[in-house]
Design a protein around this motif. Sequence first.
Motif, PDB file in Angstrom:
ATOM      1  N   ARG B 429       0.867  -1.196   0.000  1.00 48.97           N
ATOM      2  CA  ARG B 429       0.000   0.000   0.000  1.00 48.97           C
ATOM      3  C   ARG B 429       0.896   1.236   0.000  1.00 48.97           C
ATOM      4  NH1 ARG B 429      -4.820  -1.358   3.822  1.00 48.97           N
ATOM      5  NH2 ARG B 429      -6.477  -1.221   2.295  1.00 48.97           N
ATOM      6  N   GLU B 430       0.325   2.361  -0.471  1.00 44.95           N
ATOM      7  CA  GLU B 430       1.101   3.595  -0.520  1.00 44.95           C
ATOM      8  C   GLU B 430       1.365   4.132   0.897  1.00 44.95           C
ATOM      9  OE1 GLU B 430       2.547   5.677  -3.610  1.00 44.95           O
ATOM     10  OE2 GLU B 430       3.480   5.277  -1.664  1.00 44.95           O
ATOM     11  N   ASN B 431       2.430   4.885   1.012  1.00 40.74           N
ATOM     12  CA  ASN B 431       2.795   5.570   2.247  1.00 40.74           C
ATOM     13  C   ASN B 431       1.666   6.519   2.655  1.00 40.74           C
ATOM     14  OD1 ASN B 431       3.872   7.418   4.081  1.00 40.74           O
ATOM     15  ND2 ASN B 431       5.846   7.583   3.047  1.00 40.74           N
ATOM     16  N   ALA B 432       1.077   6.292   3.819  1.00 45.00           N
ATOM     17  CA  ALA B 432      -0.091   7.076   4.241  1.00 45.00           C
ATOM     18  C   ALA B 432       0.240   8.559   4.420  1.00 45.00           C
ATOM     19  CB  ALA B 432      -0.654   6.503   5.540  1.00 45.00           C
ATOM     20  N   ASN B 433       1.500   8.855   4.735  1.00 46.94           N
ATOM     21  CA  ASN B 433       1.879  10.264   4.939  1.00 46.94           C
ATOM     22  C   ASN B 433       1.813  11.067   3.647  1.00 46.94           C
ATOM     23  OD1 ASN B 433       2.308   9.970   7.674  1.00 46.94           O
ATOM     24  ND2 ASN B 433       4.449   9.345   7.397  1.00 46.94           N
ATOM     25  N   ILE B 434       2.044  10.390   2.527  1.00 47.25           N
ATOM     26  CA  ILE B 434       1.949  11.097   1.226  1.00 47.25           C
ATOM     27  C   ILE B 434       0.511  11.559   1.024  1.00 47.25           C
ATOM     28  CG2 ILE B 434       2.083  10.870  -1.272  1.00 47.25           C
ATOM     29  CD1 ILE B 434       4.194   8.738  -0.893  1.00 47.25           C
ATOM     30  N   ILE B 435      -0.405  10.633   1.254  1.00 54.21           N
ATOM     31  CA  ILE B 435      -1.826  10.933   1.038  1.00 54.21           C
ATOM     32  C   ILE B 435      -2.246  12.100   1.933  1.00 54.21           C
ATOM     33  CG2 ILE B 435      -4.136   9.943   0.980  1.00 54.21           C
ATOM     34  CD1 ILE B 435      -2.080   8.420  -0.788  1.00 54.21           C
ATOM     35  N   LYS B 436      -1.799  12.015   3.181  1.00 57.22           N
ATOM     36  CA  LYS B 436      -2.168  13.051   4.157  1.00 57.22           C
ATOM     37  C   LYS B 436      -1.629  14.412   3.721  1.00 57.22           C
ATOM     38  CE  LYS B 436      -2.051  13.218   9.156  1.00 57.22           C
ATOM     39  NZ  LYS B 436      -1.419  12.679  10.361  1.00 57.22           N
ATOM     40  N   SER B 437      -0.398  14.439   3.250  1.00 57.77           N
ATOM     41  CA  SER B 437       0.203  15.742   2.925  1.00 57.77           C
ATOM     42  C   SER B 437      -0.382  16.330   1.653  1.00 57.77           C
ATOM     43  CB  SER B 437       1.718  15.640   2.835  1.00 57.77           C
ATOM     44  OG  SER B 437       2.085  14.664   1.910  1.00 57.77           O
ATOM     45  N   LEU B 438      -0.959  15.505   0.797  1.00 67.08           N
ATOM     46  CA  LEU B 438      -1.535  16.027  -0.449  1.00 67.08           C
ATOM     47  C   LEU B 438      -2.958  16.548  -0.262  1.00 67.08           C
ATOM     48  CD1 LEU B 438      -0.304  13.434  -3.092  1.00 67.08           C
ATOM     49  CD2 LEU B 438       0.493  15.761  -2.758  1.00 67.08           C
ATOM     50  N   GLN B 439      -3.583  16.146   0.839  1.00 72.06           N
ATOM     51  CA  GLN B 439      -4.987  16.496   1.070  1.00 72.06           C
ATOM     52  C   GLN B 439      -5.214  18.001   0.930  1.00 72.06           C
ATOM     53  OE1 GLN B 439      -7.620  14.394   1.823  1.00 72.06           O
ATOM     54  NE2 GLN B 439      -8.953  16.173   1.810  1.00 72.06           N
ATOM     55  N   ALA B 440      -4.334  18.787   1.537  1.00 70.67           N
ATOM     56  CA  ALA B 440      -4.524  20.242   1.543  1.00 70.67           C
ATOM     57  C   ALA B 440      -3.993  20.904   0.273  1.00 70.67           C
ATOM     58  CB  ALA B 440      -3.831  20.832   2.758  1.00 70.67           C
ATOM     59  N   GLN B 441      -3.235  20.175  -0.530  1.00 70.30           N
ATOM     60  CA  GLN B 441      -2.557  20.796  -1.686  1.00 70.30           C
ATOM     61  C   GLN B 441      -3.285  20.565  -3.002  1.00 70.30           C
ATOM     62  OE1 GLN B 441      -0.212  22.734  -0.782  1.00 70.30           O
ATOM     63  NE2 GLN B 441      -0.326  21.904   1.303  1.00 70.30           N
ATOM     64  N   LEU B 442      -4.063  19.512  -3.082  1.00 72.13           N
ATOM     65  CA  LEU B 442      -4.729  19.214  -4.347  1.00 72.13           C
ATOM     66  C   LEU B 442      -6.023  20.018  -4.457  1.00 72.13           C
ATOM     67  CD1 LEU B 442      -4.354  15.327  -4.585  1.00 72.13           C
ATOM     68  CD2 LEU B 442      -3.186  17.033  -5.963  1.00 72.13           C
ATOM     69  N   PRO B 443      -6.390  20.421  -5.681  1.00 66.31           N
ATOM     70  CA  PRO B 443      -7.678  21.108  -5.855  1.00 66.31           C
ATOM     71  C   PRO B 443      -8.847  20.147  -5.652  1.00 66.31           C
ATOM     72  CG  PRO B 443      -6.644  20.686  -7.975  1.00 66.31           C
ATOM     73  CD  PRO B 443      -5.664  20.231  -6.940  1.00 66.31           C
ATOM     74  N   GLU B 444     -10.038  20.702  -5.541  1.00 67.03           N
ATOM     75  CA  GLU B 444     -11.242  19.898  -5.254  1.00 67.03           C
ATOM     76  C   GLU B 444     -11.544  18.836  -6.292  1.00 67.03           C
ATOM     77  OE1 GLU B 444     -14.091  23.156  -3.329  1.00 67.03           O
ATOM     78  OE2 GLU B 444     -15.104  21.733  -4.687  1.00 67.03           O
ATOM     79  N   THR B 445     -11.290  19.152  -7.549  1.00 65.83           N
ATOM     80  CA  THR B 445     -11.645  18.222  -8.637  1.00 65.83           C
ATOM     81  C   THR B 445     -10.437  18.027  -9.541  1.00 65.83           C
ATOM     82  OG1 THR B 445     -13.882  19.142  -8.544  1.00 65.83           O
ATOM     83  CG2 THR B 445     -13.399  17.688 -10.372  1.00 65.83           C
ATOM     84  N   LEU B 446     -10.255  16.784  -9.933  1.00 66.33           N
ATOM     85  CA  LEU B 446      -9.072  16.404 -10.705  1.00 66.33           C
ATOM     86  C   LEU B 446      -9.489  15.673 -11.986  1.00 66.33           C
ATOM     87  CD1 LEU B 446      -7.361  14.705  -7.641  1.00 66.33           C
ATOM     88  CD2 LEU B 446      -6.806  16.979  -8.508  1.00 66.33           C
ATOM     89  N   TRP B 447      -8.650  15.770 -12.996  1.00 66.58           N
ATOM     90  CA  TRP B 447      -8.704  14.818 -14.119  1.00 66.58           C
ATOM     91  C   TRP B 447      -7.649  13.759 -13.820  1.00 66.58           C
ATOM     92  CZ3 TRP B 447     -12.358  13.952 -17.425  1.00 66.58           C
ATOM     93  CH2 TRP B 447     -13.159  14.983 -17.913  1.00 66.58           C
ATOM     94  N   ILE B 448      -8.074  12.513 -13.870  1.00 65.87           N
ATOM     95  CA  ILE B 448      -7.153  11.393 -13.683  1.00 65.87           C
ATOM     96  C   ILE B 448      -7.068  10.666 -15.012  1.00 65.87           C
ATOM     97  CG2 ILE B 448      -6.690   9.280 -12.384  1.00 65.87           C
ATOM     98  CD1 ILE B 448      -6.889  11.753 -10.612  1.00 65.87           C
ATOM     99  N   VAL B 449      -5.879  10.519 -15.555  1.00 68.17           N
ATOM    100  CA  VAL B 449      -5.702   9.731 -16.778  1.00 68.17           C
ATOM    101  C   VAL B 449      -4.914   8.491 -16.383  1.00 68.17           C
ATOM    102  CG1 VAL B 449      -4.841   9.693 -19.137  1.00 68.17           C
ATOM    103  CG2 VAL B 449      -5.725  11.831 -18.159  1.00 68.17           C
TER     104      VAL B 449
END
Lengths: 57, 526
Positions: B429-449
Motif C-alpha cells: 500500500r502507498e505511504n499514508a503520509n503522502i496521502i495526508k500531505s496532499l490532502q490540503a494541496q490538491l484542488p477539489e476536482t481532478l482529471w485522472i488519466v
Amino acid sequence: MSKTYSSQKLTRELSKQFGDQVRPVKIEMKYTKEVGAFIRKVEEAHRATANSKLVFK
Amino acid sequence: MDQHRICKAVKTTFIDITKNFSSFKFIEDYFLSEFPALHRCFSLGRSFEAQTLVLEELDISGTGIVKEENDELLQLFPDFKPLGLLRLSFWRSRLKKTSDLGKTGTGELIGYAIIKQDRVPSQSYNGWHVFEAVFLKYIHKHNYIPDGVEYSVLIGAKEFKIPGVLYCQQNGLNKSCAHVALRTLLSRMCPTQPLSYSIMNQIARITYSGDDIYMPCKGLRVNQIRAILDHFQVCYHDIDYEEAASERRTDIPYQKLLYPGIESGCGGLLGFNMSGPEAGDSLHIIPFFGHTFNKDTWVPDADAAYFNVGWGHYIPSESWTSSFIGHDDNFGPNFCIPRLYVKKENVCYVVELLKPKVKYGGMIAEAYSLQFLHSFLSSPDMDHSSNPWLLRLYKATIHEQRVVLRTLSVSRETYLRHWSEVKDWDGNRENANIIKSLQAQLPETLWIVEISLPQLFPANERKIGEIVMDALKKNDSSKDIDFNLFLLVRLPDRFYTIRGQNQYGPSFVSYPSNLKSHVPVLCQNR
C-alpha cells in the motif's frame, strides 16, 4: 518572469516528507507543438458551436 | 421537488403479472393504442422477474411539477385537458393489498413509471406518455453506470427509494426530445433542484432567436440547450460538427467526448440525424449515462483501434466499451446502444457534461497526458530497467504505441481514498503520509488519466499508474502546453511533480512510492 506552477505547491509539501529521497529528474518536453495544435483544434470546434443552427425536436 | 412522486393515490389495484399475464393485452386493453415506452417498462420488469404490478390512479390535476406541466399546457393550448394520471410500480414479490406494501422492503421495488393522458383537440393530440420512470439497472458487473442517484416514490402509504436514472418521454406539446434528455441528466447533476419543463421553457424563450414566437414543440436549439445548462450551473464541453471543420468528425470523434463524461459520472448528450428513407430532416438527441464493458473485445493491431492526437497513437479505454447506456425518449429507458452504431456522419452534436466548475474536457486531459507520458518515459533519467513494469510501459508507449489511457474526473477525496486503499500485486500500500500531505494541496476536482496495457486493462481492470491534472483551471491555449494544469505523475516505484522552472520549461523531481507494480483502476459508485 518566473512562473509558479500548481504542482510546485505539492513539491514544497512533499519535500518536507521525503528530505534527501527527493531526486531531480531531467525531462525534455516532446511533441509540444503537435499536442498544442491538437488541443487548439478541439477548442476551436467548441467555440464554433456558438454559431450552431441545429434544432432538436 | 419530489411532490409529484409522493402524492397519495385515489385508487390502487394489485395485479399478478406472473405466468398468464400478457403485458401486450394489458397495454392494448387499457391504453387503446401502441405504447412502446411502456412496453419497455414491462420488459424491464420481466427481466427482473416481477410478480406484481401495482397500478395507482392519481388525482389528474397533478401535484408538483406534474401540475406545473398541466398549467403550462393550459397556457400554451387553452383547449388542453388532462384525462388520466397513473403511477405504475413493478415488484419482485407477490403483493395483494396495500398492507403488504407496509411489510415490503425497498429492495423489492424494480421500478416505477408515472404516465399521463392529455388531450389537446386543436393539436389533434389525445394520448398517453411516460412523464417519468426509474428502473433498476441490470445487475452485471460490466454494466457500468457511475455515481447513481436515488429517487423517493410513494407507493400505497409507504415511501420507497429506488436507484436509477430518470427516464422521461416527450409529448410534442411542452417538451421535445431535447427537453427530456436534459431533464434526465440534470436530475443526476442537480438532484435537489426542481427540474420542471416550465423553467426550461422560460429560459428557452429568453434565448430564442427566431422571428416567430417560441413554442416548445419546435424543440430546442443548441444555444437554448447551453442556456439551460448554464442556468443550472452545469459545466459542459460541446461540439456542433456542422459548424466545425469537416475533418473534426474524424479528428475529434463524438465517443471521445461522451466517454469521459460518462466515466466521470456526469453523462453526455448525442444529437444525430435519423437515417433511413422516412427520417426526413428531423434531428434527435438522447442522453447517455453508462456503458457496458466487454473484457474479451478483440482490439486488433490495426489503426482502427488507435487514437491519434496529431503525433502519437494510443489505445483509448473505450475500445473495450461495447455499448453506451442511454434512454431513447420514444422507445423507453435503459437501452444499450452499440458504441459504433451511430455513425459519425450522422452525428451533428455532442455534449460532454463536466463536474461542477471543471474548465475543460477529458479529451484535452488525455492529449496532455499522452504527451507527458512520452516525455517522461523518453527521459535518460528514467531507469526503465529498475522496474519490470516501467520497462513494459516504456516499450508499449514508445516503441509499440499501444499504451491504454482511461480518463475520468473525480473529487480530490475520491482520488486520495483510492490511492490510499489500492494494493499492488505484491500487496503493498502507498505511504499514508503522502496521502495526508496532499490532502490540503490538491484542488477539489481532478482529471485522472490512468495508464495501462492492453493485456492488463481489460481482463484485470488494473493500471500501471496515472497522470493527475487540475480540472478547475482553464487551459491557456496561448501556450502549446499549459503546465499549470499538471499536478503529478504516479508510475511504479516513483511519482513526480514540478519543482520549478528553468530556461527549457518546468523542472521535475521524483519521490519514492511504495507501489511497485499494477493496482486496480479507479471505479466510482456503481
